[in-house]
Design an enzyme around this catalytic site. Structure first.
Site, mmCIF file in Angstrom:
data_model
loop_
_atom_site.group_PDB
_atom_site.id
_atom_site.type_symbol
_atom_site.label_atom_id
_atom_site.label_comp_id
_atom_site.label_asym_id
_atom_site.label_seq_id
_atom_site.Cartn_x
_atom_site.Cartn_y
_atom_site.Cartn_z
ATOM 1 N N THR A 124 0.815 -1.221 0.000
ATOM 2 C CA THR A 124 0.000 0.000 0.000
ATOM 3 C C THR A 124 0.847 1.268 0.000
ATOM 4 O OG1 THR A 124 -1.483 1.283 1.449
ATOM 5 C CG2 THR A 124 -0.115 -0.333 2.520
ATOM 6 N N ASP A 125 0.261 2.344 -0.532
ATOM 7 C CA ASP A 125 0.958 3.638 -0.489
ATOM 8 C C ASP A 125 1.057 4.195 0.928
ATOM 9 O OD1 ASP A 125 -1.705 4.428 -0.077
ATOM 10 O OD2 ASP A 125 -1.697 5.970 -1.640
ATOM 11 N N GLU A 126 0.272 3.613 1.867
ATOM 12 C CA GLU A 126 0.306 4.129 3.240
ATOM 13 C C GLU A 126 1.676 3.953 3.890
ATOM 14 O OE1 GLU A 126 -2.837 3.556 5.923
ATOM 15 O OE2 GLU A 126 -4.386 3.756 4.400
ATOM 16 N N TYR A 149 -1.749 -0.500 11.143
ATOM 17 C CA TYR A 149 -1.934 -1.139 9.831
ATOM 18 C C TYR A 149 -0.759 -0.835 8.901
ATOM 19 C CZ TYR A 149 -3.358 -1.541 4.967
ATOM 20 O OH TYR A 149 -3.366 -1.818 3.618
ATOM 21 N N SER A 152 2.474 -2.412 9.945
ATOM 22 C CA SER A 152 2.535 -3.866 9.696
ATOM 23 C C SER A 152 2.773 -4.150 8.216
ATOM 24 C CB SER A 152 1.243 -4.543 10.171
ATOM 25 O OG SER A 152 0.164 -4.224 9.309
ATOM 26 N N LYS A 153 2.215 -3.303 7.343
ATOM 27 C CA LYS A 153 2.452 -3.496 5.901
ATOM 28 C C LYS A 153 3.904 -3.136 5.559
ATOM 29 C CE LYS A 153 -0.203 -4.585 3.160
ATOM 30 N NZ LYS A 153 -0.733 -5.899 2.692
HETATM 31 P P1 NAD Z 1 -10.192 -6.953 2.561
HETATM 32 O O1 NAD Z 1 -10.192 -6.614 4.018
HETATM 33 O O2 NAD Z 1 -11.405 -6.623 1.751
HETATM 34 O O3 NAD Z 1 -9.936 -8.526 2.365
HETATM 35 C C1 NAD Z 1 -8.946 -9.198 3.075
HETATM 36 C C2 NAD Z 1 -9.118 -10.691 2.799
HETATM 37 O O4 NAD Z 1 -8.063 -11.388 3.481
HETATM 38 C C3 NAD Z 1 -10.444 -11.264 3.311
HETATM 39 O O5 NAD Z 1 -10.998 -12.146 2.368
HETATM 40 C C4 NAD Z 1 -10.041 -12.016 4.576
HETATM 41 O O6 NAD Z 1 -10.893 -13.097 4.888
HETATM 42 C C5 NAD Z 1 -8.623 -12.468 4.204
HETATM 43 N N1 NAD Z 1 -7.793 -12.717 5.391
HETATM 44 C C6 NAD Z 1 -7.594 -11.884 6.445
HETATM 45 N N2 NAD Z 1 -6.777 -12.469 7.343
HETATM 46 C C7 NAD Z 1 -6.447 -13.688 6.837
HETATM 47 C C8 NAD Z 1 -5.624 -14.743 7.292
HETATM 48 N N3 NAD Z 1 -4.979 -14.672 8.471
HETATM 49 N N4 NAD Z 1 -5.480 -15.844 6.509
HETATM 50 C C9 NAD Z 1 -6.136 -15.925 5.320
HETATM 51 N N5 NAD Z 1 -6.943 -14.960 4.848
HETATM 52 C C10 NAD Z 1 -7.095 -13.847 5.602
HETATM 53 O O7 NAD Z 1 -8.890 -6.279 1.969
HETATM 54 P P2 NAD Z 1 -8.660 -5.529 0.567
HETATM 55 O O8 NAD Z 1 -9.111 -4.129 0.695
HETATM 56 O O9 NAD Z 1 -9.184 -6.382 -0.502
HETATM 57 O O10 NAD Z 1 -7.060 -5.504 0.527
HETATM 58 C C11 NAD Z 1 -6.329 -6.593 -0.023
HETATM 59 C C12 NAD Z 1 -4.847 -6.289 0.036
HETATM 60 O O11 NAD Z 1 -4.585 -5.096 -0.678
HETATM 61 C C13 NAD Z 1 -4.319 -6.048 1.463
HETATM 62 O O12 NAD Z 1 -3.039 -6.632 1.560
HETATM 63 C C14 NAD Z 1 -4.219 -4.534 1.556
HETATM 64 O O13 NAD Z 1 -3.208 -4.149 2.463
HETATM 65 C C15 NAD Z 1 -3.863 -4.171 0.137
HETATM 66 N N6 NAD Z 1 -4.281 -2.834 -0.302
HETATM 67 C C16 NAD Z 1 -5.581 -2.418 -0.125
HETATM 68 C C17 NAD Z 1 -5.964 -1.176 -0.603
HETATM 69 C C18 NAD Z 1 -7.390 -0.676 -0.457
HETATM 70 O O14 NAD Z 1 -7.669 0.487 -0.786
HETATM 71 N N7 NAD Z 1 -8.335 -1.493 -0.004
HETATM 72 C C19 NAD Z 1 -5.030 -0.336 -1.230
HETATM 73 C C20 NAD Z 1 -3.702 -0.789 -1.359
HETATM 74 C C21 NAD Z 1 -3.360 -2.042 -0.902
HETATM 75 O O1 DAU Z 2 -4.035 4.152 0.695
HETATM 76 C C1 DAU Z 2 -4.270 2.772 0.592
HETATM 77 C C2 DAU Z 2 -5.082 2.328 1.791
HETATM 78 O O2 DAU Z 2 -6.389 2.849 1.594
HETATM 79 C C3 DAU Z 2 -5.121 0.822 1.958
HETATM 80 O O3 DAU Z 2 -3.840 0.345 2.242
HETATM 81 C C4 DAU Z 2 -6.072 0.420 3.096
HETATM 82 O O4 DAU Z 2 -6.203 -0.991 3.146
HETATM 83 C C5 DAU Z 2 -7.438 1.031 2.826
HETATM 84 O O5 DAU Z 2 -8.294 0.782 3.922
HETATM 85 C C6 DAU Z 2 -7.307 2.537 2.612
HETATM 86 O O6 DAU Z 2 -6.911 3.189 3.839
HETATM 87 P P1 DAU Z 2 -7.563 4.590 4.271
HETATM 88 O O7 DAU Z 2 -7.439 4.748 5.731
HETATM 89 O O8 DAU Z 2 -7.071 5.694 3.412
HETATM 90 O O9 DAU Z 2 -9.089 4.292 3.834
HETATM 91 P P2 DAU Z 2 -10.501 4.585 4.538
HETATM 92 O O10 DAU Z 2 -11.529 4.260 3.522
HETATM 93 O O11 DAU Z 2 -10.611 3.967 5.878
HETATM 94 O O12 DAU Z 2 -10.445 6.156 4.720
HETATM 95 C C7 DAU Z 2 -10.260 7.019 3.617
HETATM 96 C C8 DAU Z 2 -10.249 8.440 4.130
HETATM 97 O O13 DAU Z 2 -11.573 8.779 4.617
HETATM 98 C C9 DAU Z 2 -9.326 8.659 5.313
HETATM 99 O O14 DAU Z 2 -8.762 9.949 5.239
HETATM 100 C C10 DAU Z 2 -10.254 8.575 6.533
HETATM 101 C C11 DAU Z 2 -11.550 9.130 6.003
HETATM 102 N N1 DAU Z 2 -12.779 8.581 6.611
HETATM 103 C C12 DAU Z 2 -12.936 7.239 6.625
HETATM 104 C C13 DAU Z 2 -14.052 6.666 7.166
HETATM 105 C C14 DAU Z 2 -14.217 5.161 7.206
HETATM 106 C C15 DAU Z 2 -13.766 9.421 7.111
HETATM 107 O O15 DAU Z 2 -13.629 10.656 7.069
HETATM 108 N N2 DAU Z 2 -14.877 8.848 7.667
HETATM 109 C C16 DAU Z 2 -15.055 7.512 7.735
HETATM 110 O O16 DAU Z 2 -16.107 7.057 8.287
#
Ligand code: NAD
Ligand code: DAU
Length: 335
Positions: A124-126, A149, A152-153
């Protein structure tokens, strides 16, 4: 070719599995623990495909991971499984450290033992932390995570990289920006705001709502991962951004406009602790080395996403029952 995908029942993992089954002749084994975020409904359209198999299990279970890799002999591991939500990682960091760091270690060990041909670590970009304007993170930027989070990434990225440097395991790391699209769990900004707007519930904006995120449609992310899987160089990191930076408040305004709901639903609430102000990503390297580009413009992608949630009320009702209610109350009450 056979892929072992971890976390394939989640938001991005399921989009990736659907894409691979639809667009390639590859076989997919999906290892997923089915936490609150894992949902096999996301895979209903491909579940009976001959090239697909589901294994229910935890990536932290070394014996299970070893036996899946030994039995299936995948050519590639694409590692999505994670605890992915920042707010949950603040409320309860232990499972985040366990799955994101320890789970990655378990997979890397199995990949090393069985000499896997490619290990795609989805990150992730985080990990770059908050950036002042006009900076955009390239892959050389220092790691500066703020939340459990993102820490850990970042830790799992370093561990994955060490397996390339030390053991020559062919690891590639992707770092994507904020994804949106169908099947995203409604704890994240966009689906939470859509689901609340549909029900005329308040839309909780953290702090002043001027935090900036770069929005990437989930299918663009999955095509970027495919490009890295096929053309990325061993040991390298590739950013995958949407090239569409917006303040959260602007995103919320667009959700309200597209759902036809009033701005009075916006409720400013106490900010997230350690909240990163701005993420910004350069995807120049991936675009230079492959033909990948993000193709979905945000307005179309958001409208499409809202239509998906409108048409899939049963999916939303299902994932918002049970555990979600407890989480919602814990995170939002008295905020
Ligand atoms: P998500 O939370 O929707 O899905 C996570 C999946 O992993 C679920 O199906 C869950 O059951 C499975 N999982 C969790 N713990 C597990 C374990 N111990 N063993 C096996 N399976 C397990 O997540 P997402 O948003 O689809 O993100 C997927 C990946 O992409 C993550 O690694 C996240 O860090 C990365 N990522 C997410 C975003 C975003 O915006 N959502 C952006 C950049 C990177
Ligand atoms: O940047 C990549 C990341 O984007 C991924 O690595 C993470 O898995 C994914 O969850 C996401 O993280 P963010 O914290 O950026 O996403 P989230 O949707 O939780 O929040 C986006 C922005 O919106 C953040 O600035 C917090 C804000 N927010 C979020 C929620 C849930 C609010 O203002 N209100 C809310 O209720």
């Amino acid at each position: 070719m056979k892929l072992l995908v971890t976390g394939g029942a989640g938001f991005i993992g399921s989009a990736f599995v659907r894409l691979v089954i639809a667009e390639t002749a590859w076989h997919v084994v999906n290892l997923d623990k089915l936490t609150y975020a894992g949902n096999l409904e996301n895979l209903a359209s491909i579940a009976s495909n001959d090239g697909y198999r589901f294994v229910h299990g935890d990536i932290c279970d070394a014996a299970l991971v070893d036996s899946v890799v030994a039995d299936e002999r995948p050519d590639v591991i694409v590692h999505f499984a994670a605890e992915s939500h920042v707010d949950r990682s603040i409320l309860s960091p232990e499972p985040v450290v366990q799955t994101n760091f320890r789970g990655t270690f378990t997979l890397l060990e199995a990949a090393r033992k069985h000499a896997i041909g490619r290990f795609v670590h989805v990150s992730t970009d985080e990990v770059y932390g908050s950036l002042a304007r006009p900076l955009e993170a390239t892959e050389e930027f220092p790691l500066n995570p703020s939340s459990p989070y993102s820490a850990s990434k970042a830790g799992s990225d370093l561990l994955a990289r060490s397996y390339f440097v030390t053991y020559r395991l062919p690891v590639v790391i992707t770092r994507a920006s904020n994804n949106y699209g169908p099947c995203q769990f409604p704890e994240k900004l966009i689906p939470l705001m859509i689901a609340n707007a549909f029900e005329d519930r308040s839309l909780p904006v953290y702090g002043d709502g001027m935090q900036v995120r770069d929005w990437l449609y989930v299918d663009d992310h999955c095509h970027g991962i495919l490009a890295v899987l096929e053309k990325g160089r061993d040991g390298e990191i590739y950013n995958i951004g949407g090239n569409r930076s917006l303040p959260n408040l602007e995103v919320v305004h667009q959700v309200l406009a597209l759902t036809g709901k009033p701005e009075s639903l916006i409720q400013y609430v106490t900010d997230r602790p350690g909240h990163d102000r701005r993420y910004a990503l350069s995807s120049e390297k991936l675009m230079r080395e492959t033909s990948w580009r993000p193709v979905m413009d945000f307005e179309t992608g958001l409208a499409r996403t809202i239509e998906w949630y409108r048409a899939n009320g049963a999916w939303v009702a299902h994932v918002r029952s049970g555990e979600y209610r407890t989480y919602y109350e814990t995170n939002y009450t008295n905020r």
